[in-house]
Each structure stands twice: as C-alpha cells, then as structure tokens.
Design a protein around this motif. Structure first.
Motif, PDB file in Angstrom:
ATOM      1  N   ARG A  62      28.008  31.444   2.167  1.00 23.99           N
ATOM      2  CA  ARG A  62      29.166  32.129   2.756  1.00 23.99           C
ATOM      3  C   ARG A  62      28.947  32.347   4.241  1.00 23.99           C
ATOM      4  O   ARG A  62      29.814  32.055   5.065  1.00 23.99           O
ATOM      5  CB  ARG A  62      29.389  33.485   2.070  1.00 23.99           C
ATOM      6  CG  ARG A  62      29.932  33.395   0.677  1.00 23.99           C
ATOM      7  CD  ARG A  62      30.539  34.717   0.257  1.00 23.99           C
ATOM      8  NE  ARG A  62      29.600  35.821   0.383  1.00 23.99           N
ATOM      9  CZ  ARG A  62      28.780  36.219  -0.573  1.00 23.99           C
ATOM     10  NH1 ARG A  62      28.772  35.596  -1.725  1.00 23.99           N
ATOM     11  NH2 ARG A  62      27.963  37.244  -0.380  1.00 23.99           N
ATOM     12  N   ASN A  66      31.292  30.630   7.031  1.00 26.19           N
ATOM     13  CA  ASN A  66      32.115  31.481   7.887  1.00 26.19           C
ATOM     14  C   ASN A  66      31.727  31.332   9.349  1.00 26.19           C
ATOM     15  O   ASN A  66      32.595  31.327  10.240  1.00 26.19           O
ATOM     16  CB  ASN A  66      31.998  32.950   7.448  1.00 26.19           C
ATOM     17  CG  ASN A  66      32.607  33.187   6.083  1.00 26.19           C
ATOM     18  OD1 ASN A  66      33.445  32.433   5.631  1.00 26.19           O
ATOM     19  ND2 ASN A  66      32.167  34.245   5.424  1.00 26.19           N
ATOM     20  N   ILE A  69      33.021  27.900  10.622  1.00 28.91           N
ATOM     21  CA  ILE A  69      34.459  27.905  10.866  1.00 28.91           C
ATOM     22  C   ILE A  69      34.774  28.710  12.112  1.00 28.91           C
ATOM     23  O   ILE A  69      35.782  28.509  12.767  1.00 28.91           O
ATOM     24  CB  ILE A  69      35.200  28.445   9.623  1.00 28.91           C
ATOM     25  CG1 ILE A  69      35.047  27.477   8.454  1.00 28.91           C
ATOM     26  CG2 ILE A  69      36.658  28.681   9.894  1.00 28.91           C
ATOM     27  CD1 ILE A  69      35.679  26.133   8.668  1.00 28.91           C
ATOM     28  N   ARG A  98      38.024  25.852  -1.153  1.00 31.34           N
ATOM     29  CA  ARG A  98      38.325  26.686   0.002  1.00 31.34           C
ATOM     30  C   ARG A  98      37.841  26.037   1.290  1.00 31.34           C
ATOM     31  O   ARG A  98      38.499  26.123   2.329  1.00 31.34           O
ATOM     32  CB  ARG A  98      37.649  28.044  -0.185  1.00 31.34           C
ATOM     33  CG  ARG A  98      38.099  29.098   0.772  1.00 31.34           C
ATOM     34  CD  ARG A  98      39.498  29.535   0.509  1.00 31.34           C
ATOM     35  NE  ARG A  98      39.715  30.893   0.975  1.00 31.34           N
ATOM     36  CZ  ARG A  98      40.843  31.554   0.834  1.00 31.34           C
ATOM     37  NH1 ARG A  98      41.857  30.978   0.239  1.00 31.34           N
ATOM     38  NH2 ARG A  98      40.956  32.793   1.263  1.00 31.34           N
ATOM     39  N   ASP A 105      42.964  23.727   7.966  1.00 35.62           N
ATOM     40  CA  ASP A 105      43.506  24.771   8.824  1.00 35.62           C
ATOM     41  C   ASP A 105      42.882  24.720  10.206  1.00 35.62           C
ATOM     42  O   ASP A 105      43.538  24.962  11.223  1.00 35.62           O
ATOM     43  CB  ASP A 105      43.234  26.139   8.174  1.00 35.62           C
ATOM     44  CG  ASP A 105      43.967  27.237   8.880  1.00 35.62           C
ATOM     45  OD1 ASP A 105      43.319  28.038   9.567  1.00 35.62           O
ATOM     46  OD2 ASP A 105      45.193  27.289   8.757  1.00 35.62           O
TER      47      ASP A 105
ATOM     48  N   ASN B  44      38.830  39.913   1.213  1.00 32.13           N
ATOM     49  CA  ASN B  44      39.892  39.860   2.204  1.00 32.13           C
ATOM     50  C   ASN B  44      40.427  38.440   2.289  1.00 32.13           C
ATOM     51  O   ASN B  44      39.737  37.475   2.005  1.00 32.13           O
ATOM     52  CB  ASN B  44      39.395  40.330   3.579  1.00 32.13           C
ATOM     53  CG  ASN B  44      38.196  39.560   4.049  1.00 32.13           C
ATOM     54  OD1 ASN B  44      37.750  38.624   3.405  1.00 32.13           O
ATOM     55  ND2 ASN B  44      37.664  39.942   5.178  1.00 32.13           N
ATOM     56  N   ASN B  45      41.694  38.356   2.678  1.00 33.77           N
ATOM     57  CA  ASN B  45      42.326  37.062   2.916  1.00 33.77           C
ATOM     58  C   ASN B  45      42.350  36.852   4.408  1.00 33.77           C
ATOM     59  O   ASN B  45      43.120  37.494   5.107  1.00 33.77           O
ATOM     60  CB  ASN B  45      43.774  37.054   2.405  1.00 33.77           C
ATOM     61  CG  ASN B  45      43.857  37.107   0.905  1.00 33.77           C
ATOM     62  OD1 ASN B  45      43.230  36.314   0.225  1.00 33.77           O
ATOM     63  ND2 ASN B  45      44.632  38.035   0.385  1.00 33.77           N
ATOM     64  N   ARG B  46      41.480  35.979   4.910  1.00 31.63           N
ATOM     65  CA  ARG B  46      41.445  35.733   6.356  1.00 31.63           C
ATOM     66  C   ARG B  46      41.306  34.244   6.594  1.00 31.63           C
ATOM     67  O   ARG B  46      40.505  33.570   5.947  1.00 31.63           O
ATOM     68  CB  ARG B  46      40.250  36.434   6.998  1.00 31.63           C
ATOM     69  CG  ARG B  46      40.368  37.932   7.071  1.00 31.63           C
ATOM     70  CD  ARG B  46      39.214  38.471   7.859  1.00 31.63           C
ATOM     71  NE  ARG B  46      39.214  37.955   9.203  1.00 31.63           N
ATOM     72  CZ  ARG B  46      39.581  38.644  10.275  1.00 31.63           C
ATOM     73  NH1 ARG B  46      39.962  39.880  10.150  1.00 31.63           N
ATOM     74  NH2 ARG B  46      39.544  38.099  11.468  1.00 31.63           N
ATOM     75  N   LEU B  47      42.077  33.752   7.549  1.00 28.73           N
ATOM     76  CA  LEU B  47      41.992  32.325   7.867  1.00 28.73           C
ATOM     77  C   LEU B  47      40.640  31.983   8.463  1.00 28.73           C
ATOM     78  O   LEU B  47      40.138  30.877   8.280  1.00 28.73           O
ATOM     79  CB  LEU B  47      43.100  31.951   8.860  1.00 28.73           C
ATOM     80  CG  LEU B  47      44.526  32.099   8.340  1.00 28.73           C
ATOM     81  CD1 LEU B  47      45.492  31.961   9.495  1.00 28.73           C
ATOM     82  CD2 LEU B  47      44.821  31.071   7.281  1.00 28.73           C
ATOM     83  N   ASP B  48      40.045  32.942   9.201  1.00 29.13           N
ATOM     84  CA  ASP B  48      38.788  32.607   9.881  1.00 29.13           C
ATOM     85  C   ASP B  48      37.568  32.885   9.024  1.00 29.13           C
ATOM     86  O   ASP B  48      36.457  32.674   9.451  1.00 29.13           O
ATOM     87  CB  ASP B  48      38.683  33.376  11.203  1.00 29.13           C
ATOM     88  CG  ASP B  48      38.690  34.883  10.997  1.00 29.13           C
ATOM     89  OD1 ASP B  48      38.762  35.601  12.006  1.00 29.13           O
ATOM     90  OD2 ASP B  48      38.629  35.342   9.842  1.00 29.13           O
ATOM     91  N   THR B  49      37.776  33.390   7.809  1.00 30.03           N
ATOM     92  CA  THR B  49      36.658  33.649   6.895  1.00 30.03           C
ATOM     93  C   THR B  49      36.994  32.975   5.579  1.00 30.03           C
ATOM     94  O   THR B  49      37.573  33.601   4.686  1.00 30.03           O
ATOM     95  CB  THR B  49      36.469  35.165   6.704  1.00 30.03           C
ATOM     96  OG1 THR B  49      36.454  35.786   7.984  1.00 30.03           O
ATOM     97  CG2 THR B  49      35.191  35.473   5.979  1.00 30.03           C
ATOM     98  N   PRO B  50      36.657  31.696   5.452  1.00 33.71           N
ATOM     99  CA  PRO B  50      37.089  30.988   4.247  1.00 33.71           C
ATOM    100  C   PRO B  50      36.469  31.530   2.966  1.00 33.71           C
ATOM    101  O   PRO B  50      37.111  31.524   1.916  1.00 33.71           O
ATOM    102  CB  PRO B  50      36.666  29.546   4.498  1.00 33.71           C
ATOM    103  CG  PRO B  50      35.662  29.603   5.576  1.00 33.71           C
ATOM    104  CD  PRO B  50      35.977  30.792   6.396  1.00 33.71           C
ATOM    105  N   LEU B  51      35.205  32.014   3.054  1.00 37.33           N
ATOM    106  CA  LEU B  51      34.534  32.483   1.839  1.00 37.33           C
ATOM    107  C   LEU B  51      34.322  33.986   1.936  1.00 37.33           C
ATOM    108  O   LEU B  51      33.407  34.438   2.629  1.00 37.33           O
ATOM    109  CB  LEU B  51      33.182  31.764   1.683  1.00 37.33           C
ATOM    110  CG  LEU B  51      33.253  30.240   1.720  1.00 37.33           C
ATOM    111  CD1 LEU B  51      31.874  29.636   1.582  1.00 37.33           C
ATOM    112  CD2 LEU B  51      34.156  29.717   0.612  1.00 37.33           C
ATOM    113  N   PRO B  52      35.157  34.782   1.280  1.00 38.78           N
ATOM    114  CA  PRO B  52      35.024  36.244   1.393  1.00 38.78           C
ATOM    115  C   PRO B  52      33.766  36.749   0.704  1.00 38.78           C
ATOM    116  O   PRO B  52      33.140  36.029  -0.081  1.00 38.78           O
ATOM    117  CB  PRO B  52      36.273  36.774   0.695  1.00 38.78           C
ATOM    118  CG  PRO B  52      37.147  35.601   0.475  1.00 38.78           C
ATOM    119  CD  PRO B  52      36.298  34.399   0.464  1.00 38.78           C
TER     120      PRO B  52
END
Lengths: 141, 173
Positions: A62, A66, A69, A98, A105, B44-52
């Motif tokens: 993760r 993160n 990205i 994901r 994106d 959280n739902n965030r575009l910049d954090t693909p894996l919460p």
C-alpha cells in the motif's frame, strides 16, 4: 538553480529520444542543484526491486503504491507488473484492479498511455487472471 | 474562598463530568449518532491513494469469508461476479464513481435565482409602497427648462453636452 532546471530539461530531452511513448518515463523524484541525478532506469529498477520483495507485506504494498501514484509520472509497465505480482503473493485481487484504475486515472488527458500499459501487461494479466476495470464494468460510474 | 472552591468542585463533579464523558460511552446511552473512531486507520475514497489503509468491509459474512478463501487460489478460477464482489469488499467507490460529480450545481443555481427573484419582488414592493414621490424637478416640463438652461450656459462645450447642440439650427446635432 538554473543548472537544476537545465539538468531536468536535459534528462527530459534525453527521454524524448526513446522510441516508446515518453510519458511513462520518469524524471528524478528529487532535484538537487548538486549531487547525482537519478536516471530513469535507476528509478524504475529501484521500484521493481521494491515490489519484487518475496515476502512483501500488505502495508509495504500500500505504501509503495500510494507513494508511486503520488509522483508526477505514470509508472512503467515493468514496475506495475512487479506490483501486480506482489498483489498475487498477498492474495489481493482488489488491489490489483485498483492499481490498473489508478494508472488510467494518472494518465489524465493522455488517453494513449493506458491502452499501451494494458498491452504491455496483458501477458501478466492473463497469467494471473486479473481482470481489467473495463471487463468488470467499473470504468463507467 | 473555600466556598468558591467547593462550588467549583461541585460544578466539576456534576456538570463537567457529563460533558467530558468520552463520545463512545456517551453514544452507548444515546443511539442517535454513528461513532467513528478517528484514532485508528480509516477507509477513504481518494484518487491519489489507490490502496486505502483498511478494506471497506471489515466484518465479513460467512459467504464473503469463503470468497476470500477462494481468492487465495488461482484467480483464473474466479468468475467475473466474484472478482467484482472482491473489489467491492475492499473498495466502496471505483475511480469512475469517485470522479462522477453530481447535479447539485443545478439545485444551487436554481436556489440562487429563486432568492434573487424573491428579492426583486421585495425591492419592487418597496419602490411602490415605501418610496415617496420623486422631486418635481424631474417632471417633463422642469427637465426641459433645465436642459435649455444648460444649453444657454454652454455646459461642456468642447466634447460634452453643448458640443452636441447645433447653435445655428437650434437643434441637436
């Protein structure tokens, strides 16, 4: 300061001479006015090694994803393949899907990057059985 | 001095203890509010954090647990629905759903126009029922006299008012 800008533009110009689409190439994550500038290959190799750790744990996956990205680039397919294989080792299909969504994106207005990445990853995707977001229908809200 | 101190102590025991009760304990009494523990990692739902940090669904039913077990095997054995179910267990919204946006702006714009219109009605009412008469100098006759006086005085003769009056022909140019 100008040397750093020049160095960044030189490395940017260098990566433009490569024949593949350039947007997945990365410039150094840190820019110093002195000190060695990491090359794109070194950056890619570093990340591939990170994800290829055999006993990578979920937190590291993760954190790595993160962070990756968060950079101003689209990761190379070889980094993504290493990340997808790490998902397989962790038995985490959702994260694999994901990751593909995040790549699409991340490419933003450059619509040609995502098909290229999928094309490069298609052997790995079919080997591991990872569906693309399009196959699952989650690419449309 | 001692009296005030005991007063404060009494206040502390009676009033402040209630107010300082932790929210989790308080919610045990009142069942109105969903308690979110912000001290542990949240989804959280965030575009910049693909894996919460945590999956969306923490408490798996028996069926979901079986699916998770199946995930440990080859993913080529999973059906498309199972793969989608696995995705939805871990993530609430897909990227497309996060980017979706809503039609709320139409509601907001409509509300703005409604209130502007209502204000216009109020202003109109005020104009009719609150304002008095305008001064008599704004009547047709008075304005004509005023204009004639301005022409006679040669107001702004170079570029302005009188410049536009033709003094030979006694008319506007």
């Amino acid at each position: 300061m100008f040397r750093a800008a020049l160095r960044l533009s030189v490395s940017g110009a260098r990566s433009l001479t490569r024949s593949r689409p350039q947007y997945t190439a990365s410039v150094a994550a840190r820019s110093y006015s002195h000190g060695k500038q990491e090359t794109d290959e070194e950056f890619d190799a570093r990340w591939v090694t990170y994800f290829n750790k055999p006993d990578i744990d979920a937190w590291e996956l993760r954190k790595g994803m993160n962070t990756l990205i968060g950079y101003d680039l689209v990761p190379e397919p070889k980094i993504l393949e290493a990340a997808l294989r790490a998902c397989r080792r962790l038995n985490d299909l959702a994260s694999a899907i994901r990751i593909l969504e995040a790549v699409k994106d991340k490419s933003g207005p450059h619509k040609e990057i995502y098909p290229y990445v999928l094309q490069e990853l298609s052997p790995a995707l079919s080997e591991l059985g990872i569906p693309t977001p399009e196959e699952l229908g989650i690419d449309k809200a | 001095m001692l009296a005030t101190r005991s007063l404060v102590r009494g206040l502390q025991s009676g009033f402040w203890r209630r107010v300082s009760t932790s929210s989790a304990a308080w919610a045990a009494h009142t069942h109105d509010v969903d308690v979110i523990d912000c001290s542990i990692p949240q989804y959280n739902n965030r575009l910049d954090t693909p894996l919460p940090d945590v999956p969306f669904v923490r408490n798996l039913s028996a069926e979901q647990k079986k699916l998770k077990e199946k995930e440990k095997g080859s993913w080529t054995q999973l059906t498309k629905e199972e793969k989608l179910a696995l995705y939805r267990l871990t993530h609430e919204l897909s990227y497309a759903e996060m980017r979706q946006g809503s039609k709320e702006w139409m509601t907001v714009l409509g509300g703005i126009f409604i209130f502007l219109g209502f204000t216009g009605l109020l202003v109109w009412w005020q104009r009719i029922y609150v304002y008095g008469d305008v001064p008599h100098t704004l009547s047709e006759e008075s304005m004509a006299q005023q204009t004639q006086r301005m022409i006679d005085m040669r107001v702004n003769p170079v570029h302005g008012f009188s410049n536009k009056w033709d003094y030979e022909k006694k008319q506007w140019k």
